[in-house]
Design a protein around this motif. Structure first.
Motif, PDB file in Angstrom:
ATOM      1  N   UNK A  45     131.379 122.909  29.754  1.00  0.00           N
ATOM      2  CA  UNK A  45     130.497 122.040  30.544  1.00  0.00           C
ATOM      3  C   UNK A  45     129.736 122.798  31.636  1.00  0.00           C
ATOM      4  N   UNK A  46     130.067 124.083  31.844  1.00  0.00           N
ATOM      5  CA  UNK A  46     129.361 124.851  32.867  1.00  0.00           C
ATOM      6  C   UNK A  46     128.041 125.394  32.313  1.00  0.00           C
ATOM      7  N   UNK A  47     127.049 125.558  33.190  1.00  0.00           N
ATOM      8  CA  UNK A  47     125.860 126.279  32.719  1.00  0.00           C
ATOM      9  C   UNK A  47     125.651 127.527  33.570  1.00  0.00           C
ATOM     10  N   UNK A  48     125.041 128.513  32.963  1.00  0.00           N
ATOM     11  CA  UNK A  48     124.877 129.832  33.570  1.00  0.00           C
ATOM     12  C   UNK A  48     123.389 130.187  33.600  1.00  0.00           C
ATOM     13  N   UNK A  49     123.011 130.956  34.613  1.00  0.00           N
ATOM     14  CA  UNK A  49     121.598 131.324  34.740  1.00  0.00           C
ATOM     15  C   UNK A  49     121.413 132.796  34.408  1.00  0.00           C
ATOM     16  N   UNK A  50     120.391 133.066  33.616  1.00  0.00           N
ATOM     17  CA  UNK A  50     120.133 134.449  33.242  1.00  0.00           C
ATOM     18  C   UNK A  50     118.628 134.675  33.178  1.00  0.00           C
ATOM     19  N   UNK A  51     118.205 135.792  33.748  1.00  0.00           N
ATOM     20  CA  UNK A  51     116.785 136.153  33.737  1.00  0.00           C
ATOM     21  C   UNK A  51     116.502 136.919  32.446  1.00  0.00           C
ATOM     22  N   UNK A  52     115.756 136.285  31.515  1.00  0.00           N
ATOM     23  CA  UNK A  52     115.445 136.945  30.250  1.00  0.00           C
ATOM     24  C   UNK A  52     113.938 137.119  30.131  1.00  0.00           C
ATOM     25  N   UNK A  53     113.501 138.355  30.026  1.00  0.00           N
ATOM     26  CA  UNK A  53     112.068 138.687  29.926  1.00  0.00           C
ATOM     27  C   UNK A  53     111.246 137.957  30.983  1.00  0.00           C
ATOM     28  N   UNK A  54     111.705 138.042  32.219  1.00  0.00           N
ATOM     29  CA  UNK A  54     110.963 137.470  33.340  1.00  0.00           C
ATOM     30  C   UNK A  54     111.100 135.964  33.503  1.00  0.00           C
ATOM     31  N   UNK A  55     111.876 135.358  32.627  1.00  0.00           N
ATOM     32  CA  UNK A  55     112.011 133.901  32.687  1.00  0.00           C
ATOM     33  C   UNK A  55     113.468 133.540  32.989  1.00  0.00           C
ATOM     34  N   UNK A  56     113.666 132.607  33.925  1.00  0.00           N
ATOM     35  CA  UNK A  56     115.036 132.215  34.263  1.00  0.00           C
ATOM     36  C   UNK A  56     115.533 131.156  33.275  1.00  0.00           C
ATOM     37  N   UNK A  57     116.631 131.489  32.577  1.00  0.00           N
ATOM     38  CA  UNK A  57     117.139 130.565  31.561  1.00  0.00           C
ATOM     39  C   UNK A  57     118.454 129.946  32.010  1.00  0.00           C
ATOM     40  N   UNK A  58     118.659 128.670  31.672  1.00  0.00           N
ATOM     41  CA  UNK A  58     119.942 128.027  31.920  1.00  0.00           C
ATOM     42  C   UNK A  58     120.666 127.929  30.582  1.00  0.00           C
ATOM     43  N   UNK A  59     121.861 128.532  30.518  1.00  0.00           N
ATOM     44  CA  UNK A  59     122.531 128.657  29.217  1.00  0.00           C
ATOM     45  C   UNK A  59     123.969 128.147  29.272  1.00  0.00           C
ATOM     46  N   UNK A  60     124.452 127.514  28.189  1.00  0.00           N
ATOM     47  CA  UNK A  60     125.880 127.190  28.122  1.00  0.00           C
ATOM     48  C   UNK A  60     126.687 128.459  27.831  1.00  0.00           C
ATOM     49  N   UNK A  61     127.988 128.366  28.040  1.00  0.00           N
ATOM     50  CA  UNK A  61     128.877 129.527  27.858  1.00  0.00           C
ATOM     51  C   UNK A  61     128.711 130.171  26.483  1.00  0.00           C
ATOM     52  N   UNK A  62     128.718 129.310  25.431  1.00  0.00           N
ATOM     53  CA  UNK A  62     128.617 129.814  24.059  1.00  0.00           C
ATOM     54  C   UNK A  62     127.380 130.660  23.828  1.00  0.00           C
ATOM     55  N   UNK A  63     126.307 130.386  24.594  1.00  0.00           N
ATOM     56  CA  UNK A  63     125.083 131.170  24.390  1.00  0.00           C
ATOM     57  C   UNK A  63     125.025 132.409  25.256  1.00  0.00           C
ATOM     58  N   UNK A  64     125.474 132.280  26.508  1.00  0.00           N
ATOM     59  CA  UNK A  64     125.325 133.447  27.393  1.00  0.00           C
ATOM     60  C   UNK A  64     126.196 134.616  26.913  1.00  0.00           C
ATOM     61  N   UNK A  65     127.329 134.315  26.308  1.00  0.00           N
ATOM     62  CA  UNK A  65     128.186 135.431  25.866  1.00  0.00           C
ATOM     63  C   UNK A  65     127.536 136.208  24.710  1.00  0.00           C
ATOM     64  N   UNK A  66     126.555 135.597  24.040  1.00  0.00           N
ATOM     65  CA  UNK A  66     125.801 136.304  23.008  1.00  0.00           C
ATOM     66  C   UNK A  66     125.055 137.505  23.596  1.00  0.00           C
ATOM     67  N   UNK A  67     124.732 137.452  24.905  1.00  0.00           N
ATOM     68  CA  UNK A  67     123.999 138.553  25.551  1.00  0.00           C
ATOM     69  C   UNK A  67     124.892 139.762  25.839  1.00  0.00           C
ATOM     70  N   UNK A  68     126.217 139.596  25.697  1.00  0.00           N
ATOM     71  CA  UNK A  68     127.121 140.732  25.923  1.00  0.00           C
ATOM     72  C   UNK A  68     126.813 141.877  24.952  1.00  0.00           C
ATOM     73  N   UNK A  69     126.289 141.529  23.752  1.00  0.00           N
ATOM     74  CA  UNK A  69     126.024 142.590  22.775  1.00  0.00           C
ATOM     75  C   UNK A  69     124.524 142.813  22.591  1.00  0.00           C
ATOM     76  N   UNK A  70     123.724 142.376  23.585  1.00  0.00           N
ATOM     77  CA  UNK A  70     122.278 142.565  23.497  1.00  0.00           C
ATOM     78  C   UNK A  70     121.937 144.060  23.629  1.00  0.00           C
ATOM     79  N   UNK A  71     120.911 144.524  22.900  1.00  0.00           N
ATOM     80  CA  UNK A  71     120.527 145.942  23.024  1.00  0.00           C
ATOM     81  C   UNK A  71     120.060 146.297  24.445  1.00  0.00           C
ATOM     82  N   UNK A  72     119.570 145.314  25.205  1.00  0.00           N
ATOM     83  CA  UNK A  72     119.076 145.556  26.564  1.00  0.00           C
ATOM     84  C   UNK A  72     120.265 145.665  27.538  1.00  0.00           C
ATOM     85  N   UNK A  73     120.430 146.879  28.089  1.00  0.00           N
ATOM     86  CA  UNK A  73     121.606 147.159  28.916  1.00  0.00           C
ATOM     87  C   UNK A  73     121.660 146.278  30.171  1.00  0.00           C
TER      88      UNK A  73
END
Ligand SMILES: [Zn+2]
Length: 591
Positions: free
Chosen positions: A172-200
């Motif tokens: 039920x928590x949402x997380x904020x992440x700046x992706x390509x200059x845009x601030x995104x609000x993401x659920x847990x299941x989605x933000x953890x997908x960025x752990x393996x993103x090529x962008x360090x």
């Protein structure tokens, strides 16, 4: 029908929801009738009577296996479908009722074995021998029926509630992440997908955001973990266990000396893992890895995807190269439409393999995107399927209830067969590096990161037994100590990573204390077996097949003896670490 979609119709006579609901009702009725027949009778059974009881229980499980699996799989394939939801709810309720009717059988049978231990040795019961041996070992730790029921009820509002709170917090928590200059609000299941993103930088900020937020609710997590650990200590005492680890040893069919030898090999093998981490840093062009790089893809990894049919060709041929019969079974999974790889909305995330005893086969679910790790997931799940093909042909249903240590053997072995295949077909060093890092990343997490959790869990109980109080900072310092004992100075950590223990759902699940070491066990066990396979070649194939065919009819220690190995000797486990070293050598030769 799409090639990458399963056909669940083969599980049932009719897919009409009404007929399925009727079957589930029948399952509950049959269980109630069976309970009536055996209520207050189990204590009078002789060997022949026990045989009849156990065979009847097996028959009952098989009679309704298809319909139960059908409802569960239908729901995992589409959690938004109203019919699937209704059937899933119905199967949950029916299974619980059936289990409740027959719960006394287990207790009464244990008491009977305690009074007449010679029953375990009866030739009539030879097919059930190991299951009965294990039941006899559990017997002294069972409480009375009333007490057992009390514990179940108390857990509903205790430990289960903590676990539900943890799951609900994460979902039920949402997380904020700046992706390509845009601030995104993401659920847990989605933000953890960025752990393996090529962008360090994205990987770093995703980690910081999640663990920072988890840490803000430190009081919730420490209260939960403290209550769960205290409850476990108390329950272990009531059940007359000598240590907090003992319950898990019974469940996993192991002895303390096996786990001690395994963990000694891990402690003495941290240098090997750290060597890999330094090598990976070099490959990534970094002076040192940070925690968000540990399982990150290599910057130069080939951006290649595999089609479904290409994956099928590679995986079938990887298994067929090991053994033609196994290759045919793996092929049969595709031909008989028992894999669901399609990416669809509503489908559960992750991947799993469901055994199907009546079909002497299995069903596999994954969301296949064609990436290298999807190929590994498919090979892994196919290994579970091979295990099911072998054990269901050799064993009774009750000997196919695998302990966690043995359950991952076929699957991890399959990953190594895929590695062989991919390395032999690799077109250059960059492809070889991607494959070797995939294997070593997985090995490092399952063998070493998970071991840190094992040592951490011990430190929680040690703190309690010394009269210490587990507040959030104390728990966090115990975690970072266990983690740093494994990683040494090979990794830089974000300060927020001290809250890493908060998100691990296993810590909050009832009856799952020390869930961790079976993963370490399976990883090193299979790496050791694979090393033997490399040394002995085709002569080793029948041994692996015999191991997987044994199901749960014998203990892991017993099965290892077949290969001439003693699980209580550190030297055996070191063979597994030596195989990892061999992969690191190969990786270094590509630089
Ligand atoms: Zn698995």
């Amino acid at each position: 029908m799409s090639e990458a979609k399963w056909d669940l119709g083969q599980l049932v006579e009719s897919t009409d929801p009404e007929r399925i609901m009727k079957e589930l009702d029948k399952m509950v009725d049959t269980s109630a009738r069976l309970a009536e027949r055996y209520r207050d009778k189990v204590s009078e059974l002789d060997a022949k009577g026990v045989l009849e009881l156990l065979e009847t229980m097996d028959t009952l499980a098989l009679r309704y296996e298809g319909v139960v699996i059908y409802c569960q799989l239908l729901y995992s394939a589409d959690t938004t479908d109203p019919v699937a939801k209704q059937l899933n709810d119905a199967v949950l309720k029916a299974s619980t009722k059936a289990r409740q009717h027959l719960a006394f059988v287990d207790i009464d049978l244990s008491r009977l074995l305690q009074s007449f231990p010679h029953l375990v040795e009866e030739p009539t019961l030879s097919e059930f021998k190991h299951a009965l041996e294990r039941q006899l070992l559990r017997a002294p730790h069972l409480l009375s029926e009333t007490e057992e029921r009390l514990i179940m009820t108390k857990d509903q509002n205790g430990i289960h509630a903590w676990s539900q709170l943890q799951r609900e917090w994460l979902s039920t928590r949402s997380f904020t992440l700046e992706v390509e200059g845009e601030s995104k609000t993401l659920p847990y299941g989605q933000i953890i997908g960025y752990y393996s993103n090529p962008d360090r930088e994205l990987r770093r900020s995703a980690n910081q955001e999640v663990y920072g937020k988890l840490g803000q609710d430190e009081t919730i997590w420490s209260s939960a973990l403290r209550a769960i650990c205290d409850d476990h200590v108390q329950t272990s005492t009531w059940r007359r266990f000598g240590s907090p680890l003992d319950h898990s040893l019974l469940v996993n069919d192991l002895e303390r000396k096996h786990v001690d030898a395994l963990m000694a090999a891990i402690r003495n093998g941290t240098g090997v893992y750290r060597r890999y981490l330094w090598t990976k840093a070099r490959l990534m062009g970094l002076p040192k890895l940070a925690n968000w790089d540990i399982v990150a893809p290599l910057p130069n990894a080939p951006d290649e995807t595999h089609s479904w049919s290409e994956a099928r060709r590679i995986i079938v041929s990887a298994y067929a190269g090991f053994d033609p019969q196994i290759g045919r079974w793996v092929e049969d999974m595709y031909k008989s439409h028992r894999l669901d790889g399609e990416v669809r909305k509503g489908k559960v995330s992750g991947a799993f393999c469901q055994d199907w005893y009546n079909g002497k086969s299995a069903f596999i679910l994954q969301s296949f995107n064609g990436r290298l790790d999807d190929l590994y997931t498919q090979a892994h799940e196919q290994g579970h399927a091979v295990h099911a093909y072998l054990s269901s042909r050799a064993q009774r249903p009750s000997n196919c209830a695998l302990s966690m240590c043995i359950a991952e053997c076929g699957s991890i072995f399959g990953e190594l067969l895929l590695t062989d295949k991919l390395l032999s077909e690799a077109k250059g060093d960059e492809e070889r590096q991607a494959v070797l890092c995939q294997v070593l990343d997985g090995f490092g997490m399952a063998a070493f990161q998970v071991s840190a959790r094992y040592f951490f869990e011990w430190s929680l109980y040690d703190t309690l037994s010394e009269g210490g109080f587990l507040d959030a900072e104390r728990i966090a310092s115990l975690w970072t100590k266990a983690r740093d004992d494994i990683y040494g100075d090979a990794v830089d950590w974000l300060p927020e990573m001290k809250w890493e223990w908060t998100m691990k759902m296993h810590y909050y699940i009832a009856g799952l204390r020390f869930y961790n070491y079976p993963y370490v066990f399976a990883q090193l066990f299979v790496f050791a077996l694979y090393r033997l396979y490399k040394e002995q070649g085709p002569a080793f194939v029948p041994k692996v097949k015999a191991l997987l065919s044994a199901g749960s009819s014998r203990s892991a220690a017993d099965l290892a003896m077949e290969f001439g190995f003693d699980l209580s000797e550190e030297a055996f486990w070191q063979k597994g670490i030596a195989q990892a070293e061999e992969f690191i050598d190969q990786l270094e030769r590509t630089i």
